[in-house]
Structures are given as C-alpha cells and as structure tokens.
Design a protein around this motif. Structure first.
Motif, PDB file in Angstrom:
ATOM      1  N   ALA A 169      31.800 -16.247  15.130  1.00 19.82           N
ATOM      2  CA  ALA A 169      33.126 -15.639  15.006  1.00 19.82           C
ATOM      3  C   ALA A 169      33.312 -14.800  13.755  1.00 19.82           C
ATOM      4  N   ALA A 170      32.331 -14.794  12.847  1.00 20.78           N
ATOM      5  CA  ALA A 170      32.420 -13.947  11.660  1.00 20.78           C
ATOM      6  C   ALA A 170      31.446 -12.775  11.725  1.00 20.78           C
ATOM      7  N   GLY A 171      30.767 -12.623  12.856  1.00 22.63           N
ATOM      8  CA  GLY A 171      29.864 -11.487  13.031  1.00 22.63           C
ATOM      9  C   GLY A 171      30.622 -10.247  13.460  1.00 22.63           C
ATOM     10  N   GLY A 172      29.897  -9.179  13.681  1.00 23.27           N
ATOM     11  CA  GLY A 172      30.525  -7.915  14.053  1.00 23.27           C
ATOM     12  C   GLY A 172      31.349  -8.029  15.310  1.00 23.27           C
ATOM     13  N   THR A 191      33.836 -20.551  15.843  1.00 24.25           N
ATOM     14  CA  THR A 191      32.738 -21.318  15.275  1.00 24.25           C
ATOM     15  C   THR A 191      31.763 -20.376  14.582  1.00 24.25           C
ATOM     16  N   ALA A 192      31.196 -20.862  13.472  1.00 24.17           N
ATOM     17  CA  ALA A 192      30.233 -20.086  12.691  1.00 24.17           C
ATOM     18  C   ALA A 192      29.389 -21.072  11.888  1.00 24.17           C
ATOM     19  N   SER A 193      28.465 -20.531  11.085  1.00 25.87           N
ATOM     20  CA  SER A 193      27.486 -21.400  10.420  1.00 25.87           C
ATOM     21  C   SER A 193      27.905 -21.895   9.047  1.00 25.87           C
ATOM     22  N   THR A 194      28.943 -21.299   8.431  1.00 21.46           N
ATOM     23  CA  THR A 194      29.369 -21.727   7.100  1.00 21.46           C
ATOM     24  C   THR A 194      30.896 -21.746   7.020  1.00 21.46           C
ATOM     25  N   GLU A 195      31.401 -22.518   6.061  1.00 27.35           N
ATOM     26  CA  GLU A 195      32.849 -22.566   5.851  1.00 27.35           C
ATOM     27  C   GLU A 195      33.393 -21.210   5.429  1.00 27.35           C
ATOM     28  N   GLU A 196      32.609 -20.472   4.648  1.00 24.97           N
ATOM     29  CA  GLU A 196      33.036 -19.135   4.219  1.00 24.97           C
ATOM     30  C   GLU A 196      33.261 -18.226   5.425  1.00 24.97           C
ATOM     31  N   LYS A 197      32.351 -18.302   6.392  1.00 22.31           N
ATOM     32  CA  LYS A 197      32.498 -17.487   7.596  1.00 22.31           C
ATOM     33  C   LYS A 197      33.700 -17.935   8.427  1.00 22.31           C
ATOM     34  N   LEU A 198      33.930 -19.225   8.462  1.00 23.44           N
ATOM     35  CA  LEU A 198      35.080 -19.721   9.213  1.00 23.44           C
ATOM     36  C   LEU A 198      36.392 -19.237   8.612  1.00 23.44           C
ATOM     37  N   LYS A 311      45.986  -2.093  14.602  1.00 26.01           N
ATOM     38  CA  LYS A 311      46.037  -3.384  15.288  1.00 26.01           C
ATOM     39  C   LYS A 311      44.661  -4.046  15.317  1.00 26.01           C
ATOM     40  N   LEU A 312      43.627  -3.255  15.067  1.00 26.32           N
ATOM     41  CA  LEU A 312      42.260  -3.752  15.038  1.00 26.32           C
ATOM     42  C   LEU A 312      41.578  -3.194  13.801  1.00 26.32           C
ATOM     43  N   CYS A 313      41.090  -4.083  12.964  1.00 24.09           N
ATOM     44  CA  CYS A 313      40.386  -3.666  11.749  1.00 24.09           C
ATOM     45  C   CYS A 313      38.922  -4.066  11.866  1.00 24.09           C
ATOM     46  N   ILE A 314      38.040  -3.117  11.670  1.00 25.78           N
ATOM     47  CA  ILE A 314      36.611  -3.390  11.774  1.00 25.78           C
ATOM     48  C   ILE A 314      36.077  -3.723  10.380  1.00 25.78           C
ATOM     49  N   ASN A 315      35.590  -4.938  10.236  1.00 25.88           N
ATOM     50  CA  ASN A 315      35.058  -5.406   8.959  1.00 25.88           C
ATOM     51  C   ASN A 315      33.635  -4.886   8.790  1.00 25.88           C
ATOM     52  N   ILE A 316      33.438  -3.964   7.853  1.00 28.23           N
ATOM     53  CA  ILE A 316      32.108  -3.401   7.597  1.00 28.23           C
ATOM     54  C   ILE A 316      31.498  -4.126   6.403  1.00 28.23           C
TER      55      ILE A 316
END
Length: 347
Positions: A169-172, A191-198, A311-316
C-alpha cells in the motif's frame, strides 16, 4: 522512400541514442547502458512521429522481463511508459503539433527517442505549455493510475462501504489505490512491510493498517471488517507468498484480484477451492481494459482530471538519471522505496 515530414527548426536528430537494455536474463548486473540506433527518419510513415523523451516511469514489470519470468528476445530494451516532446512528425499527423508534450505507452522507452503511431499507440497530448511538475505527475501515474482506475471499476466494481485489502500500500500503485478507493467511499485496509510505509499509506487514505509479515495477519485483517466476515475484495500484487492468505481473507461471495508477482508467481490453483465461500477470482491486466481507443480516452481523461483537481496526488520517491536505473531497481526490488520512481532521459 519516406513521406514528407516536419521537424523542429534547427533541431539536430542523432543517429545513436543512449538506452538501458539486457542481452541475457538475470539480476540487475545484466543491465547495460549503451548506445543503440534511433528510429530512422527515412522510415517514418505519414501517421507517425518521433518523441524526444524527457521522463520515464519505472515499474516492477520490467524486472519480470529481466529475470525471464516473461520471455523476450535479445537484446531487449526496457520501458513501458514515458513522456516527451514531439520533434518530428509525418504529414498526416494533424492533431499534434511540433513541441507538444505527449504522455504515452511505448515499449523500449528506457531511451532518448521513440517513434509513435497516432493510429496504433496510446498517448495523451498535454500541449506545449505543460509545467514540468505536471508532466512528472502525469508520467508517474500513467500505467499505475490507469491500472487502479480500471481495476476498481471493472475487475471489481468498488462500492461505498466496501472493505478492501490493499497490498503493497506504500508502493507506486498502492498509494494510488488508497486514494481512489477512498474517493469511491470504501474502507481501506492497507498492508506493507514496515511501520513507516504503513504511516504513508494512512496519509494517503488508508483507514486501517497491518504489517504484511504479522504472524496474525489474517485474523487482524478480518478484525477490521464487520463481524470478522472478511473483505469484499482483495487487491493482491505480491503473488505467491500471500495468495493463500488472500483466499482466507476474502469474505463469502467476495472477490480476489491477483495482479502481481512481487514474491513469485502463484502456484496452479485447484478451482474447487473457490467453492467453499463462492469466491470470484480475477487475474486482470490493464491493457485488456483499454484496448479500444474510447476505453483509453475515458480512463486517461479521468486520470488527468483527478490530478489537475488535486484529488489524486502521485508520490514520486525520486527522479533518477537514466543511467542510474540499475541502482533504482535494486532499491525497488529490495522494497526500500515508496511511491513512484522516475527516470530522466539524457539531453
């Protein structure tokens, strides 16, 4: 003999260009950054044009080709999506001007120049006044944004109040899923692999979070749903390691969308396993939903509109130079990145 074409005044078109390619399957060490031929102007058809690439999207699917999961011929130039400026165009290209910027799908786009056909290739014309930031957002969203928009409408039509599990859920693609699912009124379990990503997933719309390697993963996900019944739909991009858990998490009459191989390909499925809960299962891919021009136009217009309206922000995560792709893919494959990775083609 070529047709008549027009070219940007005083523009010098090279006969060689830099590209990322490989000549054998393997890890990042097989990647090469070297010269290949540019598309030949003399072969340009009246309905074709040449784009000088500026930004290129990085996607996990490239690793499947490099590793040999998806078979290719050699040498194989990587790339799926990019953006750039039209520098040469054939005489029948009427709705695109020289200097216009296009955001497009095209193989072999880990390079400096590509040739597009206005009749066959899929592109969005964003004009000649597009800002650099907007161009980055459009490029970073094309493949993954359209994947999300088609999957939440067609692979499974997400409804208000649905409980949806979103892997990586924190990937592209995952961060876009969080936002679009919330726009549709769903309850998003990330779900993701680290708390930071969550935490990043939560900032982008997730209602609930759980670590993918939590020993009580299945029960924790179910606990977020009414009466522990499970999720209306699961979007599983990881594949082999999570498929069985996903089957457990989907509720009766729910839907499992398996669309990635990040942990390996899913083992062959005994179809009778779906009967216990009347589960629907799908293995979709984007281009099956945007085959026709009107389909692509519909979803691409919706994507651009969502970005332009904020309404949609792409995290680069980062924009790398093209030659730095081996470093970028190592980080991505080791799950040390979040959001989208871009490459910038050399001038």
């Amino acid at each position: 003999m070529s047709s008549t074409y027009s070219i940007i005044p005083n523009f010098t078109y090279p006969i060689k260009q830099r590209a990322i390619f490989f000549t054998e399957n393997g890890g990042p060490e097989v990647l090469k950054y070297d010269y290949i031929d540019t598309p030949k102007i003399d072969d340009l058809k009246p309905n074709e044009l040449i784009v000088k690439i500026k930004y290129i999207g990085v996607n996990l699917i490239e690793t499947y080709f490099r590793k040999g999961i998806y078979k290719t011929s050699f040498p194989y130039v990587l790339g799926r999506e990019a953006s750039g400026q039209v520098v040469i165009k054939g005489e029948e290209v009427l709705d695109i001007d020289l200097n216009d910027y296009l955001v497009f799908f095209k193989n072999e786009s880990f390079s400096q120049y590509v040739k597009l056909s206005v009749n066959q290739d899929k592109y969005i014309n964003v004009g000649n006044a597009c800002s650099d930031d907007s161009l980055k957002q459009y490029t970073a969203s094309l493949l993954q944004g359209l994947t999300v928009l088609t999957f939440v409408n067609e692979a499974y039509n997400v409804k208000e109040g649905d409980y949806i599990l979103n892997y990586a859920a924190a990937g592209g693609v995952g961060l876009i899923f969080n936002q679009v699912l919330k726009l549709k009124g769903a309850k998003v379990i990330a779900t993701a692999s680290t708390e930071e990503k969550l935490q990043l997933a939560k900032k982008n719309g997730a209602d609930y979070t759980v670590l993918v390697n939590d020993p009580d993963f299945v029960s924790k996900v179910k606990s977020f749903t009414p009466d522990n019944r499970g999720c209306d739909a699961v979007y599983d991009s990881l594949g082999k390691d999570t498929f069985d858990k996903s089957l457990e998490i989907v509720k009766r009459k729910g839907t499992l969308i398996s669309y990635g191989n990040a942990t390996g390909t899913v083992e062959p499925l005994l179809i009778n396993r779906l009967s216990a809960k009347n589960i629907k299962i799908a293995r979709p891919q984007l281009f099956g939903y945007i085959t026709e021009k009107e389909e692509f136009d519909h979803y691409s217009k919706e994507l651009i509109k969502l970005i332009d309206e904020k309404k949609l922000c792409i995290n680069i995560f980062k924009t790398y130079d093209l030659k730095e792709y081996p470093e970028a893919t190592k980080l991505m494959e080791d799950r040390k990145t979040t959001g989208k990775l871009l490459l910038k083609a050399p001038e």
